[in-house]
Design a protein around this motif. Sequence first.
Motif, PDB file in Angstrom:
ATOM      1  N   VAL A  86       0.834  -1.205   0.000  1.00 48.03           N
ATOM      2  CA  VAL A  86       0.000   0.000   0.000  1.00 48.03           C
ATOM      3  C   VAL A  86       0.867   1.253   0.000  1.00 48.03           C
ATOM      4  CG1 VAL A  86      -1.618   1.362   1.362  1.00 48.03           C
ATOM      5  CG2 VAL A  86      -2.013  -1.064   1.045  1.00 48.03           C
ATOM      6  N   SER A  90       0.983   3.620  -3.283  1.00 47.88           N
ATOM      7  CA  SER A  90       0.375   4.942  -3.144  1.00 47.88           C
ATOM      8  C   SER A  90       1.417   6.050  -3.291  1.00 47.88           C
ATOM      9  CB  SER A  90      -0.335   5.062  -1.795  1.00 47.88           C
ATOM     10  OG  SER A  90       0.559   4.798  -0.726  1.00 47.88           O
ATOM     11  N   ALA A  94       1.421   8.810  -6.286  1.00 44.28           N
ATOM     12  CA  ALA A  94       1.414  10.227  -5.909  1.00 44.28           C
ATOM     13  C   ALA A  94       2.560  10.976  -6.572  1.00 44.28           C
ATOM     14  CB  ALA A  94       1.512  10.358  -4.387  1.00 44.28           C
ATOM     15  N   ARG A 109      -6.066  11.291 -10.336  1.00 43.19           N
ATOM     16  CA  ARG A 109      -6.399  11.556  -8.934  1.00 43.19           C
ATOM     17  C   ARG A 109      -7.787  11.011  -8.604  1.00 43.19           C
ATOM     18  NH1 ARG A 109      -4.263  17.682  -7.560  1.00 43.19           N
ATOM     19  NH2 ARG A 109      -2.361  17.618  -8.811  1.00 43.19           N
ATOM     20  N   PHE A 112      -7.913   6.924  -8.978  1.00 45.04           N
ATOM     21  CA  PHE A 112      -7.314   6.159  -7.884  1.00 45.04           C
ATOM     22  C   PHE A 112      -7.969   6.444  -6.543  1.00 45.04           C
ATOM     23  CE2 PHE A 112      -3.741   5.972 -10.930  1.00 45.04           C
ATOM     24  CZ  PHE A 112      -3.537   4.607 -10.927  1.00 45.04           C
ATOM     25  N   TYR A 113      -8.616   7.607  -6.409  1.00 41.01           N
ATOM     26  CA  TYR A 113      -9.248   7.939  -5.131  1.00 41.01           C
ATOM     27  C   TYR A 113     -10.646   7.342  -5.001  1.00 41.01           C
ATOM     28  CZ  TYR A 113     -10.893  10.671  -1.157  1.00 41.01           C
ATOM     29  OH  TYR A 113     -11.402  11.048   0.055  1.00 41.01           O
ATOM     30  N   SER A 116     -11.559   4.263  -2.626  1.00 36.63           N
ATOM     31  CA  SER A 116     -11.492   4.444  -1.178  1.00 36.63           C
ATOM     32  C   SER A 116     -12.780   5.025  -0.599  1.00 36.63           C
ATOM     33  CB  SER A 116     -10.315   5.353  -0.807  1.00 36.63           C
ATOM     34  OG  SER A 116     -10.483   6.646  -1.355  1.00 36.63           O
ATOM     35  N   VAL A 172      -5.262   2.374  -1.571  1.00 38.65           N
ATOM     36  CA  VAL A 172      -4.240   3.210  -2.202  1.00 38.65           C
ATOM     37  C   VAL A 172      -4.690   4.664  -2.302  1.00 38.65           C
ATOM     38  CG1 VAL A 172      -3.155   3.688  -4.436  1.00 38.65           C
ATOM     39  CG2 VAL A 172      -3.029   1.411  -3.469  1.00 38.65           C
ATOM     40  N   GLY A 173      -5.963   4.894  -2.608  1.00 36.82           N
ATOM     41  CA  GLY A 173      -6.433   6.240  -2.902  1.00 36.82           C
ATOM     42  C   GLY A 173      -6.240   7.241  -1.788  1.00 36.82           C
ATOM     43  N   ASN A 175      -4.242   7.184   0.832  1.00 35.98           N
ATOM     44  CA  ASN A 175      -2.826   7.445   1.108  1.00 35.98           C
ATOM     45  C   ASN A 175      -2.185   8.253  -0.008  1.00 35.98           C
ATOM     46  OD1 ASN A 175      -2.854   6.040   3.550  1.00 35.98           O
ATOM     47  ND2 ASN A 175      -2.410   4.092   2.566  1.00 35.98           N
ATOM     48  N   MET A 176      -2.633   8.033  -1.232  1.00 34.11           N
ATOM     49  CA  MET A 176      -2.131   8.818  -2.359  1.00 34.11           C
ATOM     50  C   MET A 176      -2.417  10.303  -2.148  1.00 34.11           C
ATOM     51  SD  MET A 176      -3.613   8.938  -6.213  1.00 34.11           S
ATOM     52  CE  MET A 176      -5.036   9.810  -5.510  1.00 34.11           C
ATOM     53  N   THR A 224      -1.779   3.055   8.300  1.00 32.50           N
ATOM     54  CA  THR A 224      -1.962   1.862   7.471  1.00 32.50           C
ATOM     55  C   THR A 224      -1.768   0.591   8.286  1.00 32.50           C
ATOM     56  OG1 THR A 224      -1.171   3.074   5.519  1.00 32.50           O
ATOM     57  CG2 THR A 224      -1.217   0.686   5.366  1.00 32.50           C
TER      58      THR A 224
END
Length: 295
Positions: A86, A90, A94, A109, A112-113, A116, A172-173, A175-176, A224
């Motif tokens: 993760v 992420s 980013a 953006r 990937f978001y 979540s 992932v989203g 944390n990105m 995480t």
Amino acid sequence: MRRLLNDRAPYLLIAPTVLLLLLFSITPLFVAFVMSFTNMDLAGIANFANVDWIGMTNYLEIFKDEVFLQALSNTVVYVVIGVPLVIALSLSIAIAINFGRGKVFEWFRVVFYMPSITNVVAVAVVWGFLFNPQYGLFNFILNTVGLPDVPWLQDPFVAKLSLILLALWRAVGINMIIFLAALQGIPRTYYEAAALDGANTFQQMFKITIPLLRYAIFFVTVTTLIGWIQFFEEPFIMTEGGPLNSTTSLALFIYQNGFQLSNFGYAAAGSVVLFVLIITVTLIQFRVQKNENPY
């Protein structure tokens, strides 16, 4: 009088939050701790006279419970595999979005978001079809290139990896976004100066970007880790802990004993063990961070 009111004003402002914290966080922890030393069950809820104080019996039994030990082992696997993946993925996404050019990176953006913030039940239903051994998309793709079917949720080891894959896609989203915020706080002049000195992209990455992201990386690592130690939704919805308890996590073990078997005292002991595990891991991380940054 006015000075006294000004001194107490901050405490008055935070009082509602502190009260809610006491009611919904501290009090349940204390109740669970006390309950873990009893044989609380449905009969005990109906009449407290049926509740007996049994001391450390629940703790002694839980560490002899093969299902609990399996759940502990599964949770370790989830953490060891899931957390580094993760964080690495992420952070990589980013960095790519932050330094990328063009509209496509702005759309990334959102792409990937979105997972979540998508409802986990809806996600589990969709991924359940993807993992289906007979008509799932994943096996269809494998068959198309001449590879055999994979028992995504039927094989004990593969089922763990399948749940990790789903959780990775969902985690992932957020944390990105955290890494993106930290990256945008790094002045571009640092990279311009490094480029003038002849530093290539990789040197800039490991000499500028990663060091200046250390606090963001620390925050994401702590949150995480805590999230993966409490891994629950994916095994609960997708496999219910199967096959053969191979995907049962500590959180799912606590839920099954508390809300399905009504062994509240036993489940409370499991929750205390989980709480101690989270606190221990978090304190270790803070200690490591403090040693790395003594000032």
